[in-house]
Scaffold this active site. Structure first.
Site, mmCIF file in Angstrom:
data_model
loop_
_atom_site.group_PDB
_atom_site.id
_atom_site.type_symbol
_atom_site.label_atom_id
_atom_site.label_comp_id
_atom_site.label_asym_id
_atom_site.label_seq_id
_atom_site.Cartn_x
_atom_site.Cartn_y
_atom_site.Cartn_z
ATOM 1 N N CYS A 27 0.805 -1.223 0.000
ATOM 2 C CA CYS A 27 0.000 0.000 0.000
ATOM 3 C C CYS A 27 0.844 1.281 0.000
ATOM 4 O O CYS A 27 0.412 2.303 -0.542
ATOM 5 C CB CYS A 27 -0.972 -0.002 1.173
ATOM 6 S SG CYS A 27 -0.258 -0.499 2.740
ATOM 7 N N GLN A 40 2.312 5.479 8.405
ATOM 8 C CA GLN A 40 1.329 4.474 8.027
ATOM 9 C C GLN A 40 0.254 4.257 9.090
ATOM 10 O O GLN A 40 0.549 4.084 10.276
ATOM 11 C CB GLN A 40 2.043 3.158 7.704
ATOM 12 C CG GLN A 40 2.937 3.279 6.483
ATOM 13 C CD GLN A 40 3.682 2.008 6.132
ATOM 14 O OE1 GLN A 40 4.873 2.044 5.858
ATOM 15 N NE2 GLN A 40 2.995 0.871 6.125
ATOM 16 N N GLY A 77 -3.454 -0.572 8.258
ATOM 17 C CA GLY A 77 -2.508 -1.368 7.496
ATOM 18 C C GLY A 77 -2.063 -2.611 8.245
ATOM 19 O O GLY A 77 -1.517 -3.542 7.637
ATOM 20 N N ARG A 132 4.770 3.541 11.779
ATOM 21 C CA ARG A 132 3.348 3.415 12.097
ATOM 22 C C ARG A 132 2.947 4.601 12.975
ATOM 23 O O ARG A 132 3.670 4.958 13.919
ATOM 24 C CB ARG A 132 3.069 2.113 12.836
ATOM 25 C CG ARG A 132 1.576 1.798 12.997
ATOM 26 C CD ARG A 132 0.976 1.314 11.707
ATOM 27 N NE ARG A 132 1.404 -0.041 11.352
ATOM 28 C CZ ARG A 132 1.167 -0.594 10.161
ATOM 29 N NH1 ARG A 132 0.527 0.099 9.228
ATOM 30 N NH2 ARG A 132 1.577 -1.830 9.898
ATOM 31 N N HIS A 138 -2.328 6.278 4.540
ATOM 32 C CA HIS A 138 -0.889 6.402 4.739
ATOM 33 C C HIS A 138 -0.411 7.743 4.183
ATOM 34 O O HIS A 138 -0.948 8.258 3.201
ATOM 35 C CB HIS A 138 -0.146 5.290 4.006
ATOM 36 C CG HIS A 138 -0.380 3.922 4.556
ATOM 37 N ND1 HIS A 138 -0.954 3.689 5.787
ATOM 38 C CD2 HIS A 138 -0.085 2.690 4.035
ATOM 39 C CE1 HIS A 138 -1.007 2.378 6.002
ATOM 40 N NE2 HIS A 138 -0.494 1.755 4.948
ATOM 41 N N ASN A 189 -5.128 3.603 2.295
ATOM 42 C CA ASN A 189 -4.431 2.325 2.153
ATOM 43 C C ASN A 189 -5.375 1.138 1.990
ATOM 44 O O ASN A 189 -4.979 0.095 1.464
ATOM 45 C CB ASN A 189 -3.516 2.071 3.355
ATOM 46 C CG ASN A 189 -4.255 2.145 4.673
ATOM 47 O OD1 ASN A 189 -4.735 3.207 5.065
ATOM 48 N ND2 ASN A 189 -4.347 1.039 5.384
#
EC number: 1.2.1.11
Length: 356
Positions: free
Chosen positions: A135, A162, A166, A255, A262, A331
């Site tokens: 992604c 992100q 995800g 993250r 994202h 994403n």
């Protein structure tokens, strides 16, 4: 298998009950995909559920006992281990597999494709398997491809931001639980100390993710680089999709405490001089790209384009050969489900035109 239309292709969705599978079902409907017969498959745990699609009740089948014959296109969102086992079996039974996992992406006989970037790579599908990119890679490809074509991409530095979606449903639940605990205990205490809140133990993301950033996604690769596999995916997949096998790229994947979409901070160096104004002119004509002043995760959530903004000259690159910019993209939508369906559309048009 439930017949939807008289003409079209026979479609199966493996992982239909999951987070991405749910979005895939919605996208198939939104895009009016030319479905003739439709099947939903999953593990034994989810088999037997009834999912409605366009007024048709479809019983989810256990992939382990399902008859794989008669499927033209199978769209997978079931993880790398499942794909490793089942993608070849579906292909052997005659289906083209559109796989959303990382299992096949770097195989030489498997096209790795972003619909707006390299659709011609689907002219031939030697193994019967097509791979959907990661992604993060997906988000920046529609932006980088036209810039690379115009100015010659030479070097890439990307830092990702992100979202927890995800990491699947477990990542979303971890953020929800941690955020609730922080609010109940007085989240403003975190101003004075990171240990001021008694957070639940992390369940999916490596560290507490609420009101935090965690620079660790995936697993450390056993090659001495200290990179994670997520970071190597971003570099290696970019090289394959852009047909730039020698592209220099450095990636850091982080993250953050955001539910969906994202973000990527990108520094790109080119062979030719390029100004922000010239870049904007190119990107205004690019498919699946939308120029904005400030691209944010909330802006991108639920939408299709890669939003790009903060375009400026990279002050660390000599001359006018570098650009810095920021990209956001949903994403779950384009980063997974939408591109998979778009690839299925291309495959249908290229290889099943007589059935449409």
């Amino acid at each position: 298998m439930v017949q939807i239309n008289e003409r079209g292709v026979n479609v199966a969705v493996l992982g239909a009950t999951g987070q991405v599978g749910m979005v895939m079902r919605r996208v198939l409907d939104e895009r009016d995909f030319p479905v003739k017969d439709l099947r939903f498959l999953a593990s034994a745990h989810s088999a037997g559920q009834v999912l409605n699609w366009r007024g048709h009740d479809i019983v989810v089948e256990d992939v382990a006992t399902a008859d794989l014959n008669g499927i033209d296109i199978a769209i997978f969102s079931a993880g790398g281990g499942t794909s490793k086992v089942w993608a070849p079996k579906f292909a052997e039974a005659g289906a083209y597999v559109i796989d959303n996992s990382s299992q096949w992406r770097m195989h030489d006989d498997v096209p790795l494709v972003v619909a707006e970037v390299n659709p011609d790579d689907l002219d031939e599908i030697p193994s019967g398997i097509v791979s959907n990119p990661n992604c993060t890679t997906m988000a920046i490809m529609p932006v980088l491809k036209p810039l690379s074509d115009a100015f010659g991409l030479k070097r890439l530095i990307v830092s990702s931001y992100q979202a927890v979606s995800g990491a699947g449903r477990a990542g979303v639940e971890q953020l929800m639980n941690e955020a609730k605990a922080a609010v109940e205990q007085g989240a403003d205490k975190l101003v004075f100390g990171g240990d001021a809140i008694d957070f639940p133990e992390p369940t999916k993301v490596a560290r507490t993710i609420a009101f935090n950033e965690v620079p660790f996604i995936g697993d450390i690769v056993d090659d001495g680089s200290e990179e994670t596999d997520e970071e190597q995916k971003l570099r290696n997949e970019s090289r394959k999709i852009l047909h730039l096998p020698d592209l220099k790229a450095s990636c850091t994947c982080v993250r953050v405490g955001v539910f969906t979409s994202h973000g990527m901070s990108v520094n790109a160096e080119f062979e030719q001089d390029v100004t922000p104004e010239q870049a904007r002119e190119v990107l205004e004509q690019a498919d699946a790209v939308e120029l904005v002043d400030i691209p944010t995760a909330q802006l991108a959530a639920g939408k299709t384009p890669s939003f790009v903004g903060r375009i400026r000259q990279d002050q660390a690159v000599d001359g006018n050969k570098g650009l810095a910019f920021f990209v956001t993209n949903d994403n779950l939508r384009k980063g997974a489900a939408l591109n998979a369906v778009e690839l299925a559309e291309i495959v249908a048009n290229k290889h099943f035109a007589d059935q449409l």
